[in-house]
Enzyme design. Sequence first.
Site, PDB file in Angstrom:
ATOM      1  N   GLU A  24       0.735  -1.095   0.012  1.00 54.47           N
ATOM      2  CA  GLU A  24       0.037   0.048  -0.122  1.00 54.47           C
ATOM      3  C   GLU A  24       0.898   1.147   0.220  1.00 54.47           C
ATOM      4  O   GLU A  24       1.952   1.119   0.458  1.00 54.47           O
ATOM      5  CB  GLU A  24      -0.811  -0.017   1.440  1.00 54.47           C
TER       6      GLU A  24
ATOM      7  N   ASP B 214       0.058   5.432   0.673  1.00 58.88           N
ATOM      8  CA  ASP B 214      -0.982   6.314   1.410  1.00 58.88           C
ATOM      9  C   ASP B 214      -0.398   7.736   0.988  1.00 58.88           C
ATOM     10  O   ASP B 214       0.962   8.194   1.538  1.00 58.88           O
ATOM     11  CB  ASP B 214      -1.200   6.129   2.568  1.00 58.88           C
TER      12      ASP B 214
ATOM     13  N   GLU C  94      -2.023  11.073   2.779  1.00 58.78           N
ATOM     14  CA  GLU C  94      -3.239  11.565   3.647  1.00 58.78           C
ATOM     15  C   GLU C  94      -3.036  13.054   3.700  1.00 58.78           C
ATOM     16  O   GLU C  94      -1.989  13.625   4.119  1.00 58.78           O
ATOM     17  CB  GLU C  94      -3.336  11.001   5.102  1.00 58.78           C
TER      18      GLU C  94
ATOM     19  N   HIS D  24       0.560  13.440   5.001  1.00 62.15           N
ATOM     20  CA  HIS D  24       0.964  12.329   5.833  1.00 62.15           C
ATOM     21  C   HIS D  24       1.258  11.164   4.895  1.00 62.15           C
ATOM     22  O   HIS D  24       0.232  10.831   4.151  1.00 62.15           O
ATOM     23  CB  HIS D  24       0.010  11.947   6.857  1.00 62.15           C
ATOM     24  N   THR D  25       2.429  10.623   4.646  1.00 63.96           N
ATOM     25  CA  THR D  25       2.601   9.450   3.973  1.00 63.96           C
ATOM     26  C   THR D  25       3.154   8.146   4.767  1.00 63.96           C
ATOM     27  O   THR D  25       3.369   8.116   5.818  1.00 63.96           O
ATOM     28  CB  THR D  25       3.710   9.920   2.860  1.00 63.96           C
ATOM     29  N   ASN D  26       2.564   6.991   4.086  1.00 59.26           N
ATOM     30  CA  ASN D  26       2.942   5.743   4.542  1.00 59.26           C
ATOM     31  C   ASN D  26       3.277   4.665   3.554  1.00 59.26           C
ATOM     32  O   ASN D  26       2.660   4.946   2.179  1.00 59.26           O
ATOM     33  CB  ASN D  26       1.938   5.342   5.712  1.00 59.26           C
TER      34      ASN D  26
ATOM     35  N   ASP E 181       4.808   1.227   9.170  1.00 54.14           N
ATOM     36  CA  ASP E 181       5.866   1.685   9.861  1.00 54.14           C
ATOM     37  C   ASP E 181       6.790   2.592   9.056  1.00 54.14           C
ATOM     38  O   ASP E 181       8.146   2.767   9.385  1.00 54.14           O
ATOM     39  CB  ASP E 181       6.634   0.785  10.900  1.00 54.14           C
ATOM     40  N   LYS E 182       6.477   3.105   7.833  1.00 53.67           N
ATOM     41  CA  LYS E 182       7.413   3.760   7.137  1.00 53.67           C
ATOM     42  C   LYS E 182       6.821   5.447   6.995  1.00 53.67           C
ATOM     43  O   LYS E 182       6.670   5.959   5.937  1.00 53.67           O
ATOM     44  CB  LYS E 182       7.650   3.304   5.781  1.00 53.67           C
ATOM     45  N   GLU E 183       6.095   5.871   8.031  1.00 57.24           N
ATOM     46  CA  GLU E 183       5.345   7.059   7.937  1.00 57.24           C
ATOM     47  C   GLU E 183       6.346   8.268   8.000  1.00 57.24           C
ATOM     48  O   GLU E 183       7.131   8.105   8.729  1.00 57.24           O
ATOM     49  CB  GLU E 183       4.337   7.106   9.183  1.00 57.24           C
TER      50      GLU E 183
END
Length: 149
Positions: free
Chosen positions: A104, A106, A108, A121-123, A131-133
């Site tokens: 995934e 992301d 946001e 905000h990315t992940n 846990d790569k936020e």
Amino acid sequence: MPTFSRSISNFSPIKLLLLSILFTCASANFHRDADVTFGGDRVKILEAGRMLTLSLDQTSGSGFQSKKEYLFGRFDMQLKLVPANSAGTVTTFYLSSVGAGHDEIDFEFLGNSTGEPYTVHTNVYSQGKGDKEQQFDLWFDPTSSFHTY
């Protein structure tokens, strides 16, 4: 399957907030290649299936999902965020596979209090592990016009 979605909460009953996200695809046809997952009339397929728009109002946002999986490709979105006090609103764009070990990506876009900078905000999830936020304050006004991401 790639999924594109938007969510909304905490709207003031006085304001009618409308936001459109435009997705275009050169070779795909959204009539043929996508399913609307939520939002009903807030999802519109235009230009003979080459463009899909998502919008939100005080009730809900909107979203769609591709019918096929993609091995690679390019995804662009044009986005204009809700202006003024948008605290509690999160506008998301994400790509996701299905299954326990899903992958995934992301994006946001977080709402804010009037006058505060907007934050994205990315992940990234790989094989079901995130846990790569990261968070970035935007250096431009994402409410002034549509920007391509």
